[in-house]
Design a protein around this motif. Structure first.
Motif, short mmCIF file in Angstrom:
data_model
loop_
_atom_site.label_atom_id
_atom_site.label_comp_id
_atom_site.label_asym_id
_atom_site.label_seq_id
_atom_site.Cartn_x
_atom_site.Cartn_y
_atom_site.Cartn_z
N ALA A 153 39.81 28.31 44.14
CA ALA A 153 39.17 29.07 43.07
C ALA A 153 37.99 29.87 43.61
CB ALA A 153 38.72 28.14 41.96
N GLU A 162 39.18 23.56 43.94
CA GLU A 162 37.94 24.31 43.79
C GLU A 162 37.78 25.31 44.93
OE1 GLU A 162 33.09 23.58 43.59
OE2 GLU A 162 34.47 21.89 43.41
N LYS A 217 40.94 29.08 36.21
CA LYS A 217 40.95 27.78 35.53
C LYS A 217 42.15 26.94 35.96
CE LYS A 217 39.74 27.56 31.18
NZ LYS A 217 38.41 26.93 31.22
N THR A 254 34.88 28.31 34.51
CA THR A 254 35.49 27.00 34.27
C THR A 254 35.12 26.45 32.90
OG1 THR A 254 35.45 26.53 36.64
CG2 THR A 254 35.71 24.65 35.14
N HIS A 255 33.89 26.69 32.47
CA HIS A 255 33.40 26.12 31.22
C HIS A 255 33.53 27.09 30.05
CE1 HIS A 255 31.36 23.60 34.29
NE2 HIS A 255 31.58 22.65 33.40
#
Length: 222
Positions: free
Chosen positions: A94, A91, A86, A128-129
């Protein structure tokens, strides 16, 4: 629900196999090692049986505690990883971290690069969410630890029984050793049903591997 299916609800078959083999090898080391070190006249089969039971119970407790600690470590490691995802600077960084953590290179699965990319993107989107949860032990963890204890402490009980109830130590030790060797084969034969390997070959391999480990333990003074 059968006893076998109950255990496999809380333990991976590979972990269960390892615990069972550990218990069997421990007792076999006692029975063979004591006879080799003491000679025929100095062997008290009943004392060996009591010592083997005590040793397996102690190591059952130790393995159960280590199992719980391993669960905590794994979840803490995962929580730390998802927090790093996070907070990644980009991106791409990640995605690279997700690929390193969940890569399929060592999996027996021939997935195309496109499918692997979709998998990594899905994991990243989920991470991420979502919010990392607080690391806690669960009821299932303690049941799993109890299964670990039971497998190590009680698996070799059938082979200890001759040591406790057969008066002739010479016969008791040989009956016990025979039972342990047979149990090694049975464990390997049963475990093979979780794989694509032929049960007879796995049973023989596990039996021979167990005997080799016992010889190593005895040679090193264990």
């Amino acid at each position: 629900m059968t006893q076998q299916s109950f255990i496999f609800r809380f333990l991976d078959p590979g972990d269960a196999l390892g615990e069972i083999l550990f218990g069997l090898v421990m007792v076999l080391t006692f029975t063979i090692g004591a006879r080799l070190l003491s000679g025929e006249a100095g062997v008290d089969a009943r004392e060996i049986g009591v010592a083997a039971i005590g040793c397996n119970i102690a190591w059952g407790v130790i393995d159960a505690v280590f199992f719980v600690l391993g669960k905590l470590f794994y979840r803490s490691q995962r929580t730390r990883f998802f927090r790093q995802i996070k907070g990644a600077e980009s991106e791409q960084a990640a995605l690279l971290a997700v690929q390193e953590e969940f890569g399929l290179d060592e999996e027996p699965l021939a997935a195309s690069p496109e499918d692997q990319a979709l998998l990594y993107q899905s994991i990243l989107a989920l991470a991420t969410h979502s919010q990392p949860m607080r690391v806690n032990l669960t009821r299932a963890d303690f049941i799993s630890a109890l299964c670990v204890f039971a497998l190590v402490a009680t698996t070799a009980v059938p082979a200890v029984i001759p040591l406790l109830f057969i008066g002739n130590s010479w016969i008791a030790l040989r009956v016990s050793n025979l039972l342990l060797v047979v149990l090694l084969f049975v464990v390997g034969y049963s475990w093979a049903h979780f794989t694509d390997a032929r049960p007879i070959y796995v049973g023989l391999s596990v039996m021979l591997l167990g005997l080799v480990m016992v010889c190593i333990a005895i040679a090193l003074g264990g």
